[in-house]
Design an enzyme around this catalytic site. Structure first.
Site, mmCIF file in Angstrom:
data_model
loop_
_atom_site.group_PDB
_atom_site.id
_atom_site.type_symbol
_atom_site.label_atom_id
_atom_site.label_comp_id
_atom_site.label_asym_id
_atom_site.label_seq_id
_atom_site.Cartn_x
_atom_site.Cartn_y
_atom_site.Cartn_z
ATOM 1 N N ASP A 27 0.824 -1.198 0.000
ATOM 2 C CA ASP A 27 0.000 0.000 0.000
ATOM 3 C C ASP A 27 0.864 1.255 0.000
ATOM 4 O O ASP A 27 2.086 1.192 0.031
ATOM 5 C CB ASP A 27 -0.973 -0.006 1.186
ATOM 6 C CG ASP A 27 -0.274 -0.338 2.500
ATOM 7 O OD1 ASP A 27 0.977 -0.239 2.568
ATOM 8 O OD2 ASP A 27 -0.965 -0.681 3.459
ATOM 9 N N HIS A 28 0.209 2.397 -0.030
ATOM 10 C CA HIS A 28 0.858 3.698 -0.059
ATOM 11 C C HIS A 28 0.410 4.497 1.163
ATOM 12 O O HIS A 28 -0.684 4.278 1.684
ATOM 13 C CB HIS A 28 0.469 4.461 -1.332
ATOM 14 C CG HIS A 28 0.957 3.825 -2.592
ATOM 15 N ND1 HIS A 28 1.986 4.352 -3.351
ATOM 16 C CD2 HIS A 28 0.575 2.703 -3.240
ATOM 17 C CE1 HIS A 28 2.199 3.585 -4.410
ATOM 18 N NE2 HIS A 28 1.348 2.569 -4.358
ATOM 19 N N PRO A 29 1.223 5.449 1.621
ATOM 20 C CA PRO A 29 0.798 6.277 2.752
ATOM 21 C C PRO A 29 -0.339 7.206 2.342
ATOM 22 O O PRO A 29 -0.280 7.845 1.285
ATOM 23 C CB PRO A 29 2.072 7.068 3.107
ATOM 24 C CG PRO A 29 2.865 7.099 1.843
ATOM 25 C CD PRO A 29 2.564 5.812 1.132
#
Length: 205
Positions: free
Chosen positions: A72-74
Protein backbone atom coordinates in the site's frame (compact mmCIF):
# COMPACT_ATOMS: atom_id res chain seq x y z
CA UNK A 1 11.03 -39.38 -10.71
CA UNK A 2 8.67 -36.69 -9.37
CA UNK A 3 9.69 -33.22 -10.41
CA UNK A 4 9.08 -31.85 -6.91
CA UNK A 5 11.72 -32.52 -4.27
CA UNK A 6 12.24 -32.10 -0.57
CA UNK A 7 15.43 -30.15 -1.04
CA UNK A 8 14.80 -27.46 -3.65
CA UNK A 9 11.67 -25.54 -4.62
CA UNK A 10 10.63 -25.90 -8.26
CA UNK A 11 10.81 -22.31 -9.47
CA UNK A 12 9.64 -21.83 -13.04
CA UNK A 13 11.07 -19.36 -15.54
CA UNK A 14 10.74 -15.63 -15.13
CA UNK A 15 10.21 -15.54 -11.37
CA UNK A 16 11.47 -12.86 -9.02
CA UNK A 17 12.30 -14.14 -5.53
CA UNK A 18 13.36 -11.75 -2.76
CA UNK A 19 14.35 -12.86 0.75
CA UNK A 20 11.84 -15.71 0.85
CA UNK A 21 11.95 -19.27 2.13
CA UNK A 22 10.37 -22.46 0.82
CA UNK A 23 9.55 -25.76 2.50
CA UNK A 24 9.59 -29.24 1.02
CA UNK A 25 7.87 -30.05 -2.29
CA UNK A 26 7.03 -26.43 -3.06
CA UNK A 27 6.51 -24.84 -6.49
CA UNK A 28 6.42 -21.29 -7.86
CA UNK A 29 4.67 -20.79 -11.18
CA UNK A 30 6.05 -18.95 -14.19
CA UNK A 31 6.49 -15.20 -13.86
CA UNK A 32 5.53 -15.06 -10.19
CA UNK A 33 6.98 -12.51 -7.79
CA UNK A 34 7.60 -13.62 -4.20
CA UNK A 35 9.03 -11.15 -1.70
CA UNK A 36 9.72 -11.40 2.04
CA UNK A 37 7.48 -14.45 2.34
CA UNK A 38 7.58 -18.05 3.55
CA UNK A 39 5.98 -21.07 1.87
CA UNK A 40 5.16 -24.09 3.99
CA UNK A 41 5.70 -27.66 2.81
CA UNK A 42 3.80 -28.76 -0.34
CA UNK A 43 2.42 -25.28 -1.04
CA UNK A 44 2.49 -23.86 -4.55
CA UNK A 45 1.41 -20.89 -6.58
CA UNK A 46 0.49 -20.93 -10.26
CA UNK A 47 1.57 -18.41 -12.92
CA UNK A 48 2.06 -14.73 -12.22
CA UNK A 49 1.18 -14.80 -8.55
CA UNK A 50 2.34 -11.71 -6.65
CA UNK A 51 3.00 -12.50 -3.00
CA UNK A 52 4.63 -10.13 -0.53
CA UNK A 53 5.09 -10.08 3.24
CA UNK A 54 3.14 -13.30 3.67
CA UNK A 55 3.32 -16.49 5.70
CA UNK A 56 1.88 -19.37 3.68
CA UNK A 57 0.96 -22.57 5.49
CA UNK A 58 1.35 -26.12 4.24
CA UNK A 59 -0.57 -27.53 1.26
CA UNK A 60 -1.79 -24.10 0.13
CA UNK A 61 -3.17 -24.08 -3.41
CA UNK A 62 -2.67 -20.61 -4.90
CA UNK A 63 -4.08 -20.05 -8.39
CA UNK A 64 -2.68 -17.89 -11.19
CA UNK A 65 -2.66 -14.10 -10.91
CA UNK A 66 -3.36 -14.18 -7.18
CA UNK A 67 -2.18 -11.22 -5.11
CA UNK A 68 -1.35 -11.76 -1.44
CA UNK A 69 -0.16 -9.01 0.88
CA UNK A 70 -0.75 -6.29 -1.68
CA UNK A 71 1.50 -3.38 -0.76
CA UNK A 72 0.00 0.00 0.00
CA UNK A 73 0.86 3.70 -0.06
CA UNK A 74 0.80 6.28 2.75
CA UNK A 75 -2.52 8.11 2.85
CA UNK A 76 -1.98 10.44 5.82
CA UNK A 77 0.76 12.46 4.09
CA UNK A 78 0.48 15.26 1.56
CA UNK A 79 1.45 12.87 -1.25
CA UNK A 80 1.00 9.13 -1.63
CA UNK A 81 3.52 8.61 -4.46
CA UNK A 82 6.46 6.33 -3.84
CA UNK A 83 8.98 9.16 -4.14
CA UNK A 84 8.26 9.51 -0.41
CA UNK A 85 9.85 6.16 0.41
CA UNK A 86 11.81 5.19 -2.74
CA UNK A 87 13.52 8.57 -2.61
CA UNK A 88 16.97 7.37 -3.69
CA UNK A 89 15.51 6.57 -7.12
CA UNK A 90 14.81 10.28 -7.61
CA UNK A 91 17.61 12.19 -5.85
CA UNK A 92 21.29 11.40 -5.39
CA UNK A 93 21.32 12.99 -1.93
CA UNK A 94 18.18 11.25 -0.56
CA UNK A 95 17.86 7.86 1.10
CA UNK A 96 14.98 5.44 0.95
CA UNK A 97 12.66 5.48 3.95
CA UNK A 98 13.78 2.37 5.80
CA UNK A 99 11.11 2.77 8.50
CA UNK A 100 8.34 2.73 5.91
CA UNK A 101 9.60 -0.52 4.39
CA UNK A 102 10.05 -2.11 7.82
CA UNK A 103 6.47 -1.23 8.72
CA UNK A 104 5.18 -2.58 5.40
CA UNK A 105 6.99 -5.88 5.91
CA UNK A 106 5.59 -6.23 9.43
CA UNK A 107 2.01 -6.19 8.14
CA UNK A 108 1.95 -9.83 7.15
CA UNK A 109 -0.82 -11.76 5.50
CA UNK A 110 -1.21 -15.29 6.89
CA UNK A 111 -2.58 -18.14 4.79
CA UNK A 112 -3.52 -21.33 6.62
CA UNK A 113 -2.95 -24.99 5.78
CA UNK A 114 -4.94 -26.81 3.07
CA UNK A 115 -6.31 -23.57 1.63
CA UNK A 116 -7.39 -22.81 -1.95
CA UNK A 117 -7.06 -19.31 -3.31
CA UNK A 118 -8.84 -18.92 -6.64
CA UNK A 119 -7.71 -17.19 -9.82
CA UNK A 120 -7.10 -13.45 -9.56
CA UNK A 121 -8.15 -13.12 -5.92
CA UNK A 122 -6.50 -10.66 -3.56
CA UNK A 123 -5.69 -10.95 0.15
CA UNK A 124 -4.86 -7.67 1.86
CA UNK A 125 -2.07 -7.17 4.43
CA UNK A 126 -2.71 -8.22 8.04
CA UNK A 127 -5.47 -10.63 6.98
CA UNK A 128 -5.48 -14.24 8.21
CA UNK A 129 -7.09 -16.94 6.07
CA UNK A 130 -7.91 -19.89 8.30
CA UNK A 131 -6.98 -23.52 7.72
CA UNK A 132 -9.07 -25.22 5.05
CA UNK A 133 -10.64 -22.00 3.77
CA UNK A 134 -11.44 -21.36 0.09
CA UNK A 135 -11.23 -17.93 -1.57
CA UNK A 136 -13.31 -17.67 -4.75
CA UNK A 137 -11.87 -16.35 -8.00
CA UNK A 138 -11.74 -12.58 -8.12
CA UNK A 139 -12.54 -12.10 -4.44
CA UNK A 140 -10.91 -9.29 -2.48
CA UNK A 141 -10.30 -10.37 1.11
CA UNK A 142 -10.12 -7.46 3.53
CA UNK A 143 -10.98 -9.27 6.80
CA UNK A 144 -9.96 -12.51 8.48
CA UNK A 145 -11.52 -15.69 7.09
CA UNK A 146 -12.68 -18.48 9.40
CA UNK A 147 -11.27 -21.98 8.95
CA UNK A 148 -13.08 -24.24 6.45
CA UNK A 149 -15.38 -21.63 4.96
CA UNK A 150 -15.79 -20.47 1.36
CA UNK A 151 -15.78 -16.72 0.71
CA UNK A 152 -16.47 -14.76 -2.47
CA UNK A 153 -17.10 -11.22 -3.65
CA UNK A 154 -15.74 -7.72 -3.21
CA UNK A 155 -15.24 -7.41 -0.33
CA UNK A 156 -15.25 -11.15 0.31
CA UNK A 157 -18.07 -12.59 2.42
CA UNK A 158 -18.85 -16.12 3.53
CA UNK A 159 -20.90 -18.11 1.01
CA UNK A 160 -21.04 -21.37 2.89
CA UNK A 161 -18.96 -23.72 5.02
CA UNK A 162 -16.59 -26.12 3.31
CA UNK A 163 -17.03 -28.50 6.23
CA UNK A 164 -19.37 -28.42 9.24
CA UNK A 165 -17.79 -26.81 12.28
CA UNK A 166 -17.41 -30.10 14.14
CA UNK A 167 -15.67 -31.74 11.17
CA UNK A 168 -13.47 -28.70 10.66
CA UNK A 169 -12.39 -28.77 14.29
CA UNK A 170 -11.52 -32.46 14.05
CA UNK A 171 -9.52 -31.92 10.87
CA UNK A 172 -7.57 -29.11 12.50
CA UNK A 173 -6.92 -31.32 15.53
CA UNK A 174 -5.83 -34.18 13.27
CA UNK A 175 -3.39 -31.82 11.51
CA UNK A 176 -2.73 -34.28 8.68
CA UNK A 177 -0.60 -31.56 7.05
CA UNK A 178 2.06 -32.34 9.65
CA UNK A 179 2.23 -36.03 8.71
CA UNK A 180 5.39 -37.45 7.23
CA UNK A 181 5.72 -37.86 3.47
CA UNK A 182 5.52 -41.64 3.89
CA UNK A 183 2.40 -41.46 6.04
CA UNK A 184 0.71 -39.23 3.45
CA UNK A 185 1.56 -41.78 0.77
CA UNK A 186 0.15 -44.56 2.92
CA UNK A 187 -3.15 -42.69 3.30
CA UNK A 188 -3.33 -41.51 -0.33
CA UNK A 189 -6.08 -43.94 -1.30
CA UNK A 190 -8.19 -42.79 1.65
CA UNK A 191 -7.60 -39.11 0.85
CA UNK A 192 -8.88 -39.82 -2.65
CA UNK A 193 -11.84 -42.06 -1.87
CA UNK A 194 -13.24 -41.12 1.53
CA UNK A 195 -15.36 -38.19 2.62
CA UNK A 196 -13.84 -35.98 5.30
CA UNK A 197 -16.03 -37.62 7.93
CA UNK A 198 -15.08 -41.14 6.83
CA UNK A 199 -11.42 -40.16 6.71
CA UNK A 200 -11.60 -38.89 10.26
CA UNK A 201 -13.33 -42.07 11.45
CA UNK A 202 -10.48 -44.11 10.02
CA UNK A 203 -7.50 -41.91 10.88
CA UNK A 204 -8.50 -39.83 13.92
CA UNK A 205 -6.91 -41.48 16.91
Amino acid sequence: MPRLTEDTPFIHDGCSITESTFGRFTEVGQGSRIAYSAFGDYSYCDRYADIANASIGKFANIAAFTRIGATDHPLHTAACHHFLYRSADYWDDAEDDADFFAHRRSRRAVIGHDTWLGHNCMVKPEVTVGDGAVIASGAIVTKDVEPYVIVAGTPAKMIRRRQPVAVAERLIALAWWDWSHDRLRGALADFRALSAEAFLEKHDG
